[in-house]
Design an enzyme around this catalytic site. Structure first.
Site, PDB file in Angstrom:
ATOM      1  N   HIS A 142      -1.812  10.742   3.439  1.00 12.64           N
ATOM      2  CA  HIS A 142      -1.329   9.426   3.870  1.00 12.64           C
ATOM      3  C   HIS A 142       0.094   9.493   4.399  1.00 12.64           C
ATOM      4  CE1 HIS A 142      -4.815   8.049   1.419  1.00 12.64           C
ATOM      5  NE2 HIS A 142      -4.903   7.216   2.447  1.00 12.64           N
TER       6      HIS A 142
ATOM      7  N   ASP B 188      -0.411   2.211   6.306  1.00 14.85           N
ATOM      8  CA  ASP B 188      -0.237   2.996   5.065  1.00 14.85           C
ATOM      9  C   ASP B 188       1.227   3.369   4.819  1.00 14.85           C
ATOM     10  OD1 ASP B 188      -3.418   4.759   5.269  1.00 14.85           O
ATOM     11  OD2 ASP B 188      -2.777   3.181   3.871  1.00 14.85           O
TER      12      ASP B 188
ATOM     13  N   GLN C 280     -17.860  15.444   0.707  1.00 15.85           N
ATOM     14  CA  GLN C 280     -17.891  15.058   2.125  1.00 15.85           C
ATOM     15  C   GLN C 280     -19.267  14.556   2.534  1.00 15.85           C
ATOM     16  OE1 GLN C 280     -15.392  14.510   4.156  1.00 15.85           O
ATOM     17  NE2 GLN C 280     -14.196  15.006   2.341  1.00 15.85           N
TER      18      GLN C 280
HETATM   19  C1  LIG Z   1     -15.740   9.017  -1.701  1.00 11.11           C
HETATM   20  O1  LIG Z   1     -15.133  10.013  -0.939  1.00 11.11           O
HETATM   21  C2  LIG Z   1     -14.409  10.948  -1.573  1.00 11.11           C
HETATM   22  C3  LIG Z   1     -14.055  10.881  -2.924  1.00 11.11           C
HETATM   23  C4  LIG Z   1     -13.250  11.916  -3.451  1.00 11.11           C
HETATM   24  C5  LIG Z   1     -12.826  12.976  -2.644  1.00 11.11           C
HETATM   25  C6  LIG Z   1     -13.175  13.021  -1.299  1.00 11.11           C
HETATM   26  C7  LIG Z   1     -13.995  12.022  -0.791  1.00 11.11           C
HETATM   27  C8  LIG Z   1     -14.405  12.049   0.625  1.00 11.11           C
HETATM   28  O2  LIG Z   1     -13.322  12.409   1.464  1.00 11.11           O
HETATM   29  C9  LIG Z   1     -12.465  11.462   1.959  1.00 11.11           C
HETATM   30  C10 LIG Z   1     -12.158  10.262   1.287  1.00 11.11           C
HETATM   31  C11 LIG Z   1     -11.215   9.386   1.858  1.00 11.11           C
HETATM   32  C12 LIG Z   1     -10.939   8.145   1.136  1.00 11.11           C
HETATM   33  N1  LIG Z   1     -11.580   7.863   0.015  1.00 11.11           N
HETATM   34  N2  LIG Z   1     -11.148   6.688  -0.469  1.00 11.11           N
HETATM   35  C13 LIG Z   1     -11.681   6.104  -1.689  1.00 11.11           C
HETATM   36  C14 LIG Z   1     -11.137   6.910  -2.837  1.00 11.11           C
HETATM   37  C15 LIG Z   1     -11.536   6.359  -4.195  1.00 11.11           C
HETATM   38  C16 LIG Z   1     -12.989   6.609  -4.478  1.00 11.11           C
HETATM   39  C17 LIG Z   1     -13.943   5.601  -3.931  1.00 11.11           C
HETATM   40  C18 LIG Z   1     -13.875   5.174  -2.533  1.00 11.11           C
HETATM   41  C19 LIG Z   1     -13.197   6.070  -1.543  1.00 11.11           C
HETATM   42  C20 LIG Z   1     -10.194   6.147   0.301  1.00 11.11           C
HETATM   43  O3  LIG Z   1      -9.623   5.066   0.082  1.00 11.11           O
HETATM   44  C21 LIG Z   1      -9.964   7.060   1.469  1.00 11.11           C
HETATM   45  C22 LIG Z   1     -10.316   6.337   2.758  1.00 11.11           C
HETATM   46  C23 LIG Z   1      -8.533   7.541   1.490  1.00 11.11           C
HETATM   47  C24 LIG Z   1     -10.594   9.691   3.062  1.00 11.11           C
HETATM   48  C25 LIG Z   1     -10.906  10.886   3.720  1.00 11.11           C
HETATM   49  C26 LIG Z   1     -11.844  11.765   3.161  1.00 11.11           C
HETATM   50  O4  LIG Z   1     -12.217  12.962   3.733  1.00 11.11           O
HETATM   51  C27 LIG Z   1     -11.619  13.333   4.946  1.00 11.11           C
HETATM   52 ZN   LIG Z   2      -5.316   4.756   6.158  1.00 14.45          ZN
END
Ligand SMILES: COc1ccccc1COc1cc(C2=NN(C3CCCCCC3)C(=O)C2(C)C)ccc1OC
Ligand SMILES: [Zn+2]
Length: 373
Positions: free
Chosen positions: A85, A126, A304
């Protein structure tokens, strides 16, 4: 004397290389990491300034170029040095929403003020993000959670910081907007940034479904009435246009898997660094470790695939339907990227069975090169 403004907003010894990169400012394939490197770590300033010039927003809103740059450089410096971020993410999302706004379906949809507000919202969305989730701030009794009553804590904080910076006389690049225009810009930006809170994702998905159906129905009616209208969406209500902008910023914020693999995997490395660092802090504080934040048990590929299947693909499929055929490239990238992660997992098991242990990194990068084609 009026010191001349550098072509891309900031001084860099690599102006020629930056110019070459900025030729792709309208393309989904722009490499934002290269822009960051060749702009002396000013990707947000150079991307925003280039887009504002290209869209003639500086003339339209009688913006002082110097005040715009002062604001952008100050905003950029208020993004923290966290893995995901950081200001590169803001630059990435800003350039993404710029490309989405170029889709022919939106040729006659938004006013200049709405476009200004959308780009501003993306750039600020952000700012001052500390690299931990809202839930972590709430669980750790952080003063930000106290300030915002556990509600969209990070999103409220970024908005407050961004508008606070505007109060600085030297940074007030919207000084020549009327009071009414400033009010609308503030209203749209607040709406859009608050909608980037992932806890709102479900609600957005609900409204997209019904909203897009009503738009498609409307579009058919319009096209029947006078065949001259191209497929561009005309929405009479500002409320409806802001609904679209809200979805657009959410799509741009969740666009990593829609990019080329070589860009996408860099964002995966960064988000995992950020989540694992949060997990380390939770572990050492004796807090329960958030899902996927435990570096000892995390399954990066599975996370992912889950992220794509549960969140990113459904969102982009709904969005692509509305603007068909203009977002097929994003859907194709999502699909090939998901397949690549599935291949990594299938390969992992067979690799574990082979006697000679090829180091996973070199193996993956060889695979990656093959897939690059
Ligand atoms: C649910 O996905 C993940 C969980 C844990 C590790 C990795 C992932 C997948 O990889 C990404 C995730 C996010 C985000 N995840 N979340 C939230 C975090 C809290 C959990 C529940 C909802 C999702 C965000 O707010 C952002 C947009 C920052 C952004 C880029 C990602 O990969 C390039
Ligand atoms: Zn963002």
């Amino acid at each position: 004397s009026m010191d001349t403004i550098p072509r891309f907003g900031t001084e860099t010894p690599h102006e020629a290389k930056l110019a070459e990169l900025m030729d792709n400012i309208d393309a989904w394939g722009l490499n934002i990491f290269d822009v960051h490197n060749y702009s002396q770590s000013h990707s947000l300033t150079s991307v925003m300034y280039t887009i504002f010039k290209k869209r003639n927003l500086i003339e339209t809103f009688r913006i002082s170029p110097q005040k715009l740059i002062n604001y952008l450089v100050t905003l950029e410096s208020h993004y923290l040095d966290v893995p995901y971020h950081c200001s590169i993410h803001a630059a990435d999302v800003t350039q993404a929403i710029h490309v989405l706004l170029l889709i022919p379906s939106f040729e006659n949809t938004f006013t200049d003020l709405e476009i200004l507000a959308a780009l501003f919202a993306a750039a600020i969305h952000d700012v001052d993000h500390p690299g931990v989730t809202n839930q972590y701030l709430i669980n750790s009794d952080n003063e930000l959670a106290l300030m915002y009553n556990d509600t969209s804590v990070l999103e409220n904080h970024s908005l407050a910081v961004a508008f606070k910076l505007l109060q600085n006389e030297d940074c007030d690049f919207i000084e020549n907007l009327s009071d009414e225009q400033r009010k609308i810009l503030r209203q749209i930006s607040i709406d859009m940034v608050l909608a980037t809170d992932m806890s709102k994702h479900g609600a957005i998905m609900q409204t997209i479904q019904s909203f897009h159906q009503s738009l498609k129905a409307k579009q058919c009616k319009d096209s029947n009435s006078n065949s001259s209208t191209n497929d561009s969406l005309v929405l009479t209500e500002q409320k409806e246009r802001v609904q679209l902008l809200r979805e657009m910023l959410h799509c741009a914020d969740l666009s990593n898997p829609t990019k080329h693999l070589s860009i996408y995997t860099q964002w995966v490395d960064r988000i995992m660094d950020e989540f694992h660092y949060q997990g380390d802090r939770e572990r050492s504080a004796g807090m329960p470790i958030s899902p996927m934040c435990n570096r000892r048990t995390a399954d990066i590929e599975m996370a992912q695939i889950g992220f794509i299947q549960a969140i990113v693909e459904p969102l982009w499929q709904m969005w692509a339907q509305l603007v068909y055929p203009h977002c097929q490239q994003m859907l194709d990238n999502i699909d090939s990227n998901r397949q690549w992660y599935e291949y990594q997992i299938s390969n992992r098991s067979s690799r574990n069975n082979t006697s000679d242990k090829t180091t996973s990194q070199s193996h993956d990068s060889k695979e990656q090169d093959k897939l690059k084609g």
